[in-house]
Every structure is written in C-alpha cells, then in structure tokens.
Design an enzyme around this catalytic site. Structure first.
Site, PDB file in Angstrom:
ATOM      1  N   GLU A 248       0.791  -1.238   0.000  1.00 36.28           N
ATOM      2  CA  GLU A 248       0.000   0.000   0.000  1.00 36.28           C
ATOM      3  C   GLU A 248       0.825   1.292   0.000  1.00 36.28           C
ATOM      4  O   GLU A 248       0.741   2.091   0.932  1.00 36.28           O
ATOM      5  CB  GLU A 248      -0.967  -0.005   1.185  1.00 36.28           C
ATOM      6  CG  GLU A 248      -2.039  -1.070   1.068  1.00 36.28           C
ATOM      7  CD  GLU A 248      -3.164  -0.933   2.084  1.00 36.28           C
ATOM      8  OE1 GLU A 248      -2.983  -0.212   3.095  1.00 36.28           O
ATOM      9  OE2 GLU A 248      -4.225  -1.545   1.873  1.00 36.28           O
TER      10      GLU A 248
ATOM     11  N   GLU B 284      -5.976  -7.659  -0.665  1.00 41.74           N
ATOM     12  CA  GLU B 284      -6.687  -7.455   0.598  1.00 41.74           C
ATOM     13  C   GLU B 284      -8.126  -7.070   0.295  1.00 41.74           C
ATOM     14  O   GLU B 284      -8.404  -6.331  -0.641  1.00 41.74           O
ATOM     15  CB  GLU B 284      -6.057  -6.336   1.439  1.00 41.74           C
ATOM     16  CG  GLU B 284      -4.732  -6.669   2.083  1.00 41.74           C
ATOM     17  CD  GLU B 284      -4.238  -5.543   2.997  1.00 41.74           C
ATOM     18  OE1 GLU B 284      -5.074  -4.738   3.474  1.00 41.74           O
ATOM     19  OE2 GLU B 284      -3.025  -5.455   3.214  1.00 41.74           O
TER      20      GLU B 284
END
Length: 475
Positions: A188, A292
């Site tokens: 991320e 995710e």
C-alpha cells in the site's frame, strides 16, 4: 514442482494450467497491528515500552513466543481444510535489520518466516511474501510502523536503498523455493507525486531479477493499492508480474452510509468500486490479484443485541463481493486470518490470559476510538467535531483535502492525527504496564493465548470462503 508464473491475465503452473489463488493474509504476525492484537499505536512503540517495563529478556521472550504461537501446524491444517491454497505473509523490515545498524542482515529474522513457509508447503499452501513495513514508512498509516502520517520513505533515497538491499537478501534466501507464489515488494504505497513509486518498482524489479528470475512479483497500486493510472509504460519492461488491488467496500465497515441489503444500487456501487481499481490494468491485459479485502465484524461486548444482525449484513457484502470475483476468476487474499475478534477467520477467546488481562484496556481503546481500522467514534465524536469545524471555517475549501484524499476525508485525517497518533501515544505505557511483575511462565501463557487451540472460529465467514473456493476451476 515448478514455480507459478504470470501469463497474460492469469497465474499458471508449469503446464500452463490456470491456478486461482484463494486465501488470507497473516496480518498482525510478523508485522503487528493495533486492532489485530489489542495494543495502542505502532509496533515499535510497544516493543520499546515493554522492554522498559519488564526488561529486554522478558520482552524478547513475549514477542518471540507470540510469533511462535500465532501460526503453527494446527493453523496450517485448519486453513487447508477450508479449501484455501495461499497465505500472504506480511512482515516488518525490522526483523531483518536495525535502523541503527542498516544493511546488516539479522539472520534470526528468517526464523519464523522460514518456519511458516515450510508449514504451509507441508500442507500444500502457497505463500506470498509481503513487505508490509519499510524504513521511514511507505504509507501514511499505522501499519507502516513509522509513528507518523508522513510517508518519509519517498523522501529519502537511503530508505529506498535499504529496501532494495533487503529484497536482494530475501531473493538470495528464497530463490529456490517453489511453494512461494511470489514477492509483494511493498504494501500500500502512498506516494503523493505518483511517480516515485513507479521508479522504485523499476529499481526493485531489476534488483530481484538479477538474483531470482523465477518468482512472480505482485505490485500494489499507489494510494493504498487503488491507483495505477500514473504507471505509464513502465509495465512493458516487467515480466512475470501481477498487479495488486485492495478492494475494501465501505459497506463492510461501521461507517457504511446505509444498511446493506444487496439492492441493485448497492450492488452497482460495489461493482463499480472494484472495476475502477482494476480498469487501467484490464485495458492493458494485465494480471490482477486482490491482495486485501473483507468486512469487519460486530462484537457482543460493544454492539450488544445488534451483533448478529450486523454480522449477517456483513456476510451479505462478503458474498456479493465473491460473486463478482468468481465471474472474473480472480485470485484473492482476504484480510485476515487471525485476530482478537474484529475481522479474523479465527480469533482469540475472551477467556484466555491475554484477553482477560486486557479486558478493561480494550474497552477503553474502543471507547476512545484510538484504532483507525473500522473505528466507531460515536463516544468521542463530539470532542473532535469542534476541531473539524474550525478547520472547515479557517482553511480555504480547496486546501482542505490533502493527499491521500479522497481515500482520507478531512475527518479521517483529523482522526488519524488526533486519536490514532496523539491519544494512542499516551496509552502505550499503560499497555506495557499490564506485564509488570509477570514471571517468564506467565508471559509465555499470555503469548500462548494466540495459539490455535485458544481461538474460536468465525464459522459464518469460513463457510462462505469454503463454498466459494470451489466455485471456480483451478488448484
């Protein structure tokens, strides 16, 4: 057995047959997170605080035993029994080097990572290695373990050099392991300029490939794995690469704008959010991996009689997302496998030594909303609203939405800085003080709370995952 490879839009085995990876992330293990195991702030803060309270030896005992108990043979066997075939393994760079002794490999860092990779391979489970925390923090959130909302990784070349060095060491160590599906070099990223992340990926790609030409790479999009629009033509120089989106839905969280009933409007919103994340990749015929996703769940100690109804609603979100993924034959890794009862497929029983020791502290954490993930700020919202109102009044509207907007709204930014960084900092020592006076045996028992035998199963979630794991072809 040969390595898995990326071929066009698919992941394939040595015979070219499609392999759809379905699994979960082992979040909170080698990269600890506050909402997963119940501490305030960041991992580096609680490690320092615990050493101050009980001494270095007992502190190291707790964290080593925590890592040992968190995932063992029983966990791998259970995971495989659900029909799942891949575990993403997030880890913190600090296991492999110290900030005060950079680029000197700590061989003990491989102790638990090797152990779990081997356990998974024994049960026929692939693993994906995920660098979840980089020096300086590669993103603006708590899980990059930097203690700040400024992603300094993008501002210091030496931080980036160290990660390139670390991946070279990891590639040397794992180059021959075919049960590793691939490497996820950076979780991320939030690069406000959107270009440095691409330059870094090009560097780390070349560094890994100079040592390990075999393993697939899984590259997260910028801004929390949501945006590839600035990647340009860089991908044309990369082979055997999949691209990772993180497809969380607002309907799976306490901040949902309305009750989720699978209406046509809601389904369109769910689908559009997902399609928007992957659109750039689809236009170029690239392989997409959902690294995710997944809702959080209500807990009886906080949501009371509404708990079951809330969770049934969250299961609807889960099923509807999976229906979308199945149509696209998408590989995915739900977040997450194990925690203390908020999101995990299994979770630590409230009767364990850890949960009884921290019962009142966890209630305070929830009341103060000091964790960002899935926060319910209803009990403290009135405290922070005047600050939000002040900024709205005094700051020009065009300057109110700072990066990583729109992922972070103005209220999110204030919550991150005021609650999740500032207030949580004052509670770090209090968490550590719970261990004062504990013997080594007691510390071991506290850590053992996270063992599979001390966990309950979120059966509704696990049934849905099992049902969907077999709906599409692939190993």
């Amino acid at each position: 057995m040969a390595y898995l490879k990326v071929s066009g839009t698919k992941i394939v085995d040595q015979n070219g047959a499609e392999v759809i990876l379905r699994g979960a992330g082992l979040g909170g293990w080698m990269n600890m997170e506050n909402f997963i195991s119940g501490y305030p702030g960041c991992e580096f803060q609680i490690r320092a605080a615990l050493a101050d309270v009980v001494g270095k030896e007992k502190s190291e005992l707790f964290f080593d035993k925590f890592l040992e108990y968190f995932f063992q043979d029983e966990d791998a066997a259970f995971f495989k029994s659900l029909g799942l075939n891949c575990i993403r393994l997030p880890f913190n760079y600090r296991h492999f080097e110290d900030d005060m002794n950079p680029r000197v490999l700590k061989p003990e860092g491989f102790k638990h990572l090797d152990r779990v990779i081997d356990l998974c391979s024994k049960h026929g489970i692939y693993t994906i290695l995920d660098l979840h925390t980089a020096p300086g923090g590669q993103n603006t959130d708590w899980h990059s373990d930097a203690g700040t909302h400024i992603a300094k990784f993008w501002e210091h070349k030496d931080f980036q050099d160290r990660v390139v060095w670390l991946w070279e060491e990891l590639a040397k160590h794992y180059e021959g392991n075919t049960w590793i599906a691939g490497y996820n070099p950076l979780n991320e990223p939030t690069d406000p300029y959107h270009t440095r992340v691409v330059d870094f990926y090009d560097r780390v790609y070349k560094a890994i490939r100079s040592i390990d030409p075999h393993h697939a790479l899984f590259l997260d999009g910028n801004t929390f794995a949501s945006d590839f629009s600035h990647f340009g033509d860089a991908y044309k120089g990369w082979e055997n690469v999949a691209y990772s989106i993180h497809d969380y839905s607002v309907f799976g969280f306490p901040s949902a704008p309305e009750q989720y009933v699978s209406s046509e409007t809601q389904l369109r919103r769910l689908r559009r959010s997902y399609e928007k994340k992957r659109q750039w990749l689809d236009e170029r015929g690239l392989c997409v991996w959902n690294g995710e996703w997944g809702p959080v769940y209500a807990r009886k100690e906080y949501e009371g009689e509404r708990t079951d109804a809330i969770n049934e609603e969250r299961y609807k979100v889960l099923k509807d997302q999976l229906e979308i993924y199945n149509k696209d034959r998408l590989s995915w890794s739900i977040w997450l496998y194990k925690d203390i009862g908020f999101q995990g497929m299994v979770y630590v029983s409230r009767e364990t030594p850890y949960m009884t020791l921290f019962k009142d502290f966890l209630a305070k954490k929830h009341r103060l909303a000091i964790d960002a993930w899935g926060a319910d700020d209803s009990q403290v919202r009135h405290i922070y609203e005047p600050l939000i109102d002040l900024i709205k009044k005094e700051v020009l509207p065009e300057h109110q939405n700072l990066y990583p907007a729109p992922v972070w709204k103005l209220s999110d930014r204030i919550g991150r800085l005021a609650r999740n960084i500032l207030v949580s900092e004052f509670l770090v020592k209090e968490w550590a003080e719970h261990f004062r006076g504990k013997s080594e045996q007691e510390i071991d028992e506290i850590a053992k709370s996270f063992a599979f035998s001390n966990c309950l199963h979120r059966d509704g979630l696990n049934r849905i995952l099992t049902d969907n794991a077999t709906l599409v072809a692939g190993k």
